[in-house]
Structures are given as structure tokens and as C-alpha cells.
Design a protein around this motif. Structure first.
Motif, PDB file in Angstrom:
ATOM      1  N   THR A  27       0.862  -1.189   0.000  1.00 31.48           N
ATOM      2  CA  THR A  27       0.000   0.000   0.000  1.00 31.48           C
ATOM      3  C   THR A  27       0.902   1.244   0.000  1.00 31.48           C
ATOM      4  N   HIS A  28       0.382   2.333   0.549  1.00 34.94           N
ATOM      5  CA  HIS A  28       1.161   3.563   0.688  1.00 34.94           C
ATOM      6  C   HIS A  28       2.131   3.374   1.859  1.00 34.94           C
ATOM      7  N   CYS A  29       3.105   2.468   1.676  1.00 38.76           N
ATOM      8  CA  CYS A  29       4.082   2.147   2.710  1.00 38.76           C
ATOM      9  C   CYS A  29       5.479   2.505   2.211  1.00 38.76           C
ATOM     10  N   SER A  30       6.492   2.323   3.070  1.00 34.58           N
ATOM     11  CA  SER A  30       7.870   2.628   2.698  1.00 34.58           C
ATOM     12  C   SER A  30       8.772   1.437   2.979  1.00 34.58           C
ATOM     13  N   ILE A  31       9.640   1.131   2.028  1.00 33.14           N
ATOM     14  CA  ILE A  31      10.629   0.067   2.208  1.00 33.14           C
ATOM     15  C   ILE A  31      11.999   0.681   1.981  1.00 33.14           C
ATOM     16  N   PHE A  32      12.816   0.702   3.052  1.00 34.59           N
ATOM     17  CA  PHE A  32      14.133   1.332   2.970  1.00 34.59           C
ATOM     18  C   PHE A  32      15.234   0.277   3.037  1.00 34.59           C
ATOM     19  N   ALA A  33      16.176   0.348   2.096  1.00 36.69           N
ATOM     20  CA  ALA A  33      17.341  -0.530   2.136  1.00 36.69           C
ATOM     21  C   ALA A  33      18.575   0.232   2.622  1.00 36.69           C
ATOM     22  N   HIS A  34      18.458   1.533   2.839  1.00 35.41           N
ATOM     23  CA  HIS A  34      19.593   2.316   3.328  1.00 35.41           C
ATOM     24  C   HIS A  34      19.186   3.032   4.612  1.00 35.41           C
ATOM     25  N   ASP A  35      20.175   3.365   5.422  1.00 34.91           N
ATOM     26  CA  ASP A  35      19.954   4.102   6.659  1.00 34.91           C
ATOM     27  C   ASP A  35      20.267   5.575   6.386  1.00 34.91           C
ATOM     28  N   GLY A  36      19.224   6.404   6.431  1.00 37.30           N
ATOM     29  CA  GLY A  36      19.358   7.805   6.021  1.00 37.30           C
ATOM     30  C   GLY A  36      20.192   8.665   6.956  1.00 37.30           C
ATOM     31  N   SER A  37      20.506   8.155   8.154  1.00 37.03           N
ATOM     32  CA  SER A  37      21.185   9.006   9.131  1.00 37.03           C
ATOM     33  C   SER A  37      22.700   9.039   8.944  1.00 37.03           C
ATOM     34  N   SER A  45      11.455  -3.517  12.154  1.00 43.29           N
ATOM     35  CA  SER A  45      12.911  -3.446  12.290  1.00 43.29           C
ATOM     36  C   SER A  45      13.540  -4.828  12.425  1.00 43.29           C
ATOM     37  N   LYS A  46      12.693  -5.862  12.561  1.00 48.08           N
ATOM     38  CA  LYS A  46      13.203  -7.239  12.656  1.00 48.08           C
ATOM     39  C   LYS A  46      12.448  -8.130  11.686  1.00 48.08           C
ATOM     40  N   ASP A  47      12.988  -9.306  11.396  1.00 49.20           N
ATOM     41  CA  ASP A  47      12.325 -10.239  10.480  1.00 49.20           C
ATOM     42  C   ASP A  47      10.915 -10.566  10.970  1.00 49.20           C
ATOM     43  N   ALA A  54       2.528 -13.417   5.411  1.00 56.63           N
ATOM     44  CA  ALA A  54       2.637 -12.522   6.556  1.00 56.63           C
ATOM     45  C   ALA A  54       1.896 -11.227   6.280  1.00 56.63           C
ATOM     46  N   LEU A  55       1.501 -10.584   7.366  1.00 55.96           N
ATOM     47  CA  LEU A  55       0.747  -9.338   7.249  1.00 55.96           C
ATOM     48  C   LEU A  55       1.361  -8.302   8.185  1.00 55.96           C
ATOM     49  N   VAL A  56       1.701  -7.144   7.634  1.00 55.85           N
ATOM     50  CA  VAL A  56       2.218  -6.023   8.413  1.00 55.85           C
ATOM     51  C   VAL A  56       1.089  -5.006   8.529  1.00 55.85           C
ATOM     52  N   GLY A  80       0.702  -2.787   5.229  1.00 56.17           N
ATOM     53  CA  GLY A  80      -0.388  -1.827   5.378  1.00 56.17           C
ATOM     54  C   GLY A  80       0.046  -0.373   5.254  1.00 56.17           C
ATOM     55  N   HIS A  81      -0.934   0.473   5.282  1.00 56.71           N
ATOM     56  CA  HIS A  81      -0.793   1.920   5.094  1.00 56.71           C
ATOM     57  C   HIS A  81       0.207   2.536   6.078  1.00 56.71           C
ATOM     58  N   GLN A  82       1.154   3.298   5.537  1.00 55.61           N
ATOM     59  CA  GLN A  82       2.145   4.027   6.325  1.00 55.61           C
ATOM     60  C   GLN A  82       3.103   3.125   7.100  1.00 55.61           C
ATOM     61  N   ALA A  83       3.063   1.824   6.860  1.00 56.60           N
ATOM     62  CA  ALA A  83       4.054   0.958   7.494  1.00 56.60           C
ATOM     63  C   ALA A  83       5.431   1.266   6.916  1.00 56.60           C
ATOM     64  N   ILE A  84       6.469   1.031   7.729  1.00 58.10           N
ATOM     65  CA  ILE A  84       7.852   1.294   7.328  1.00 58.10           C
ATOM     66  C   ILE A  84       8.664   0.027   7.543  1.00 58.10           C
ATOM     67  N   VAL A  85       9.365  -0.421   6.506  1.00 55.33           N
ATOM     68  CA  VAL A  85      10.228  -1.600   6.604  1.00 55.33           C
ATOM     69  C   VAL A  85      11.673  -1.124   6.532  1.00 55.33           C
ATOM     70  N   LEU A  86      12.470  -1.520   7.503  1.00 59.05           N
ATOM     71  CA  LEU A  86      13.844  -1.019   7.615  1.00 59.05           C
ATOM     72  C   LEU A  86      14.869  -1.982   7.017  1.00 59.05           C
ATOM     73  N   PRO A  87      16.081  -1.510   6.732  1.00 65.29           N
ATOM     74  CA  PRO A  87      17.095  -2.316   6.056  1.00 65.29           C
ATOM     75  C   PRO A  87      17.397  -3.612   6.790  1.00 65.29           C
ATOM     76  N   GLY A  88      17.603  -4.699   6.020  1.00 61.09           N
ATOM     77  CA  GLY A  88      18.003  -5.969   6.586  1.00 61.09           C
ATOM     78  C   GLY A  88      16.874  -6.916   6.909  1.00 61.09           C
ATOM     79  N   VAL A  89      15.633  -6.446   6.722  1.00 61.21           N
ATOM     80  CA  VAL A  89      14.475  -7.223   7.160  1.00 61.21           C
ATOM     81  C   VAL A  89      14.039  -8.218   6.080  1.00 61.21           C
ATOM     82  N   THR A  90      13.608  -9.415   6.522  1.00 65.66           N
ATOM     83  CA  THR A  90      12.943 -10.397   5.666  1.00 65.66           C
ATOM     84  C   THR A  90      11.531 -10.626   6.207  1.00 65.66           C
ATOM     85  N   ILE A  91      10.545 -10.612   5.328  1.00 62.83           N
ATOM     86  CA  ILE A  91       9.139 -10.727   5.742  1.00 62.83           C
ATOM     87  C   ILE A  91       8.494 -11.909   5.031  1.00 62.83           C
TER      88      ILE A  91
END
Lengths: 207, 207, 207
Positions: free
Chosen positions: C74-84, C135-137, C126-128, C111-122
Motif C-alpha cells: 500500500t502507501h508504505c515505505s521500504i528502505f534498504a539504506h539508513d538515512g542518518s 525493524s526485525k524479520d 505474513a501481514l504487516v 499496510g498503510h504508512q508501514a515502514i520496513v527497515l534495512p536488513g528485514v525479511t518478511i
């Protein structure tokens, strides 16, 4: 041709404060260039050096917001006013006001979709994780996360851990040579290293 | 000239339901004007008086949503359907349906990035904090926050606290005279008061 | 006329990789069509069959992201890099790198506005939930929610519950006949059923 148009738009926007919306839409400034632009035209109370913002960084009341040096703002929101006042005033027949300053000190990162509420001071040397809602001050050196945001770690420890991890990477030598966090010339080589390390030589169909 | 165009667009949109997208993009209606517009054209099951919405308020299924009077919706999302059904139907070879109503009663505020899920009733006299995910009913008079949203306070107590705080402000007298939550004529003076109070007379460089 | 333009744009984009931005803006592809388009042009490491994305699904590093079959984003975000990293490098005078893969297996909904962080496997299966920060698998068959995301249930149990609920609906017979999760021909009748069931025959003013 396009390059001349962009350079002209940038010059008009920076030097004369003209066609600022067009500049932002056409030139798509990088995060730090947008920071330089907003230092001059963004109506912030203060905005320091090396501040990076995204086109969608949401700060509706910049006049009450002070931002230090080396601050990275992603697609986050910083509110200096409480939006519920209009509803409360009508519902309870009262006359409320709720506006407060927000102070972001030096060396702060605010993650994706994080929300900073009125009255909050963050940092210096602090990290707000993605999706956090910050309703209280964030102490110097703290990492906060969650809704509401709570301390979950210390920034210097995180840096130590990341240094260790970076030194173990197969492409550690390249990173040692890199200036800043992104080098367009180095990126293709880094990308090849990373893809091979993350996914191996197997066909993509194994996932 | 621009004023005449805007007035014409507004008239066409409100009275004839014509060029509605253009009206929203060009005229940039205020929150309450958008509420008046959507009461007529938004396909909501019900939408009351003094409802304020933002251009990005996200309500994909308005026909299943009922909204009372004096409701403020920020950049939040209200869902009456469960988006995961398509994936579940294919994964488990089933035929599911999951759509439910959402009812927002009178005097409700829903904060930035909050998400309201199918089947929920909120209020009256309730406040959903920024970033909350509301999966259960919100009782009359409650303030909820967090993911998932849980009660964290009572609205009448909050109003009492805010009244007290407002009365202590150096610009309390101005607020006493103000109608509503925003008066463009009074705002410049309020802004001077606030900036001086928040940041003092020191140079901005102290941050 | 418009139909011919759209068909031409789609053909140009799919077969020749031309005018891809225009295609997305004008043709407004459905979620699965966008998935088919991005499988070819999206630079993903892998992107399977029956993947549905939204125009605002936010995946800035697709080359490090692998997505299986029957996945709904959905309108979610999947990040493979750490922006900081850029801020940390400057603040601590270090040279860090923090990029990692993200793997989404078969039959996953984010789901909507969910954020997946680098290194994660889902997943798989599965349902987020909406608003979760992952931040974890996420283990096979799990439902996760919250900030940070934690397991809150099992997908097969949810499907069992939804099957039971669906069978009790007054319009269960229609759903039995429906292919997929949306049938434009059936929708008007479903809408009448649902509105009558949710809101009864009373006037809308009762809310």
C-alpha cells in the motif's frame, strides 16, 4: 539548454527571491541546497549550516522553529501549533491558544514519518527513529523511537557499532576512500559489491 | 482577474458540480470550505456542519463514513475497507469480504497521520493524537494515542489545563478578544509576542 | 480519443520504455498493472507475479529489494539504506556505510504508512498492519503491528475468522460468486446492501 534554464531559475530564486516555487519544482534541489535556500527564504527562526530537508518535510510554522547545524530532516513533520484548538474552542465555548517553539540542536537526524510536537527540544547529537511521535524533550546523545517516543539507545554506542560493522564489509576499503555519505562515481561499484553480497550469485528466482 | 476566475470556479463547482478538480487545485479552499464542498459532492454517508478537512485527508470509501458536527480531520486516513483481502483471497483460495462503517461523532479531532480502521466509532468529544492507529471504538470524552491507540486522558481535563495555560500567556488578552482559532489581522502581533517569549531578545545564533 | 492516447502511452511505456512518467501520470495504472510495469522497469532485484503497488509506495532503493509473488504494497515505505549516515559521518568524523537488502516473500501484505527497515525479511504468508515500523524479520505466517512491530496474531487464524464473518454477512451469496476482491459490476449492489446494513433505514441525521 535545460541546464541554462535551471541555472537561471536557481539564480533568480537565490539572489532575487523570484519564482521560488518554480525553482523548487524544476530544479529539484538536493537536501542541503534546499537547506541553503530555506535559510534565506524559509522564514525559520534560525536554520544552521549543513541542514538537509526533503521536498515533503512538513514544517507549517517555521517562524517558531530553530534548527542547528548538521541536521537531517527526512519526510517528517515538525509542528509548533496544536491543530485541535479550533475544534476545542467551538465544542467547549472557550478561547484557547496553544503554540510553542521547537528547537532542534546540532547533529540531529529525524526519521521518516516522525512527528515532533510543540514545545519539544531535541539534541544535540540525537536521533529520532522512523515513525516516532516526539512529545517530550530528547536529551543530548539519545536515540528515541516509538509512539510516544522513548529513549532506546545512545548515539555514540550506535556509531561505535556501525564503525565495527562497516569495517567488516567486503567494500570497507571503498568506504574508507569515500567523502560524505554518497559519491555518484563510486556508487556503481558499491552497488555491484552489495548486490553480490546480499543476494549471492544465485538466480533471482530463489526468493 | 485571478479573483474573478476563482470566484467563477467556486460557483461552478458548488452550484453546478462542474470542474471540481480544478476548483480544488486552483482555489485551495480552507478546511471548512472543503467540508462544505464535500458535504454536497463527497459521497459521504453523512457529513455535518463545521467539518474541516485537508486536501490530503485520505478517505477512500466515504459512502461508508458518517461524520458529525465540529469535526477536524487533518492529514489522516479513514478506512472502511480492509486492503489485505485481495492478497488473502489469492493466498488461501478463499472469498472474503471485509468492509465496515466508520462513525465519527460530534466534536472530534483526528491528528496528523492517524489511521482509523473499519468498524470504529469515535466520540463524541474525543481526540485522536497524531500518529495513532485506531482499531477499537473511542469512548465519549476520551483522548487516545499510540499504535494501537489506547486512552491516555480525558478531553475535559485537557481543556481545563489549556485554559489555565492560556490565561498565563503574555498575550492572553489578545486571545480573549479573538474569534475562533485564527484571526489574520491579529496574527502578526501574536507572532511578535510569541517569538519574543519563546526565543528572548538574544541573537538566533545561541541555538 | 482519450482511450487511444492511453493505449498508445501504455504501449510506448511497456514495449519501448518511453514516456514512463507520462504513462504513470496519465494512465493511472491499477496496482497490479503498476507491478507488471515495475517488474520490467523498476530496477528491483526481483519482483514476482501478482504484485500490487500504489503510486505512492515508497521504495527508494529497489536494486536491493526482492519481492515474491502475490504481494500487496500500500502507501508504505521500504528502505534498504539508513538515512542518518550523512549526519553521523559529519558529527563524529567517521566513514560509515549502512545499506542492507530487504526481502519480501510470497503472500505478504504491508499496510498503510508501514515502514520496513534495512536488513528485514518478511514472510511468506505474513501481514504487516497499518502504521507498523518493521525493524526485525517477520516469521512465516505471522501478523505484526506496532512501533516497533511485534507479532500480534497468525494469518491462518485471521483467515479462518474472516471466513466465518464473511459467511454471516447478508450479502455472503454475492461474495461467493465474486472473482477476486473487487468486481465493478457487482459493487453497486454490494454498496446498497452494506449501507442498509451499516446505517439502517434511519435518516442520516441521527449521527
Amino acid at each position: 539548454m535545460i541546464r541554462i534554464v535551471k541555472r537561471t531559475l536557481r539564480w533568480l530564486a537565490f539572489e532575487h527571491g523570484v519564482a521560488k516555487g518554480l525553482y523548487r519544482r524544476i530544479c529539484k534541489p538536493t537536501g542541503e541546497e534546499l537547506g541553503d535556500f530555506l535559510r534565506r527564504y524559509g522564514r525559520f527562526h534560525h536554520l544552521g549550516e549543513h541542514v538537509s530537508l526533503r521536498p515533503w518535510t512538513n514544517i507549517p510554522d517555521p517562524q517558531y522553529v530553530s534548527i542547528g547545524n548538521n541536521v537531517q530532516l527526512t519526510h517528517c513533520s515538525i509542528f509548533a501549533h496544536d491543530g485541535s484548538i479550533a475544534m476545542l474552542n467551538r465544542a467547549y465555548n472557550v478561547k484557547l491558544d496553544r503554540v510553542d517553539r521547537v528547537v532542534i540542536k546540532d547533529n540531529v537526524y529525524i526519521g521518516h514519518q516522525a512527528i515532533v510536537l510543540p514545545g519539544v527540544t531535541i539534541g544535540p547529537n540525537a536521533l529520532v527513529a522512523a515513525g516516532a511521535v516526539v512529545s517530550k524533550d530528547v536529551a543530548e546523545g539519545d536515540i528515541v523511537a516509538g509512539v510516544p517516543a522513548r529513549p532506546v539507545g545512545r548515539l555514540d554506542k550506535l556509531v561505535e557499532k556501525l564503525r565495527e560493522q562497516t569495517s567488516q564489509l567486503p567494500w570497507a576499503e571503498l568506504i574508507e576512500q569515500r567523502e560524505g555519505a554518497f559519491d555518484p562515481d563510486m556508487e556503481p561499484q558499491l552497488e555491484r559489491y552489495r548486490i553480490s553480497y546480499f543476494f549471492g550469485s544465485e538466480s533471482t528466482s530463489r526468493w
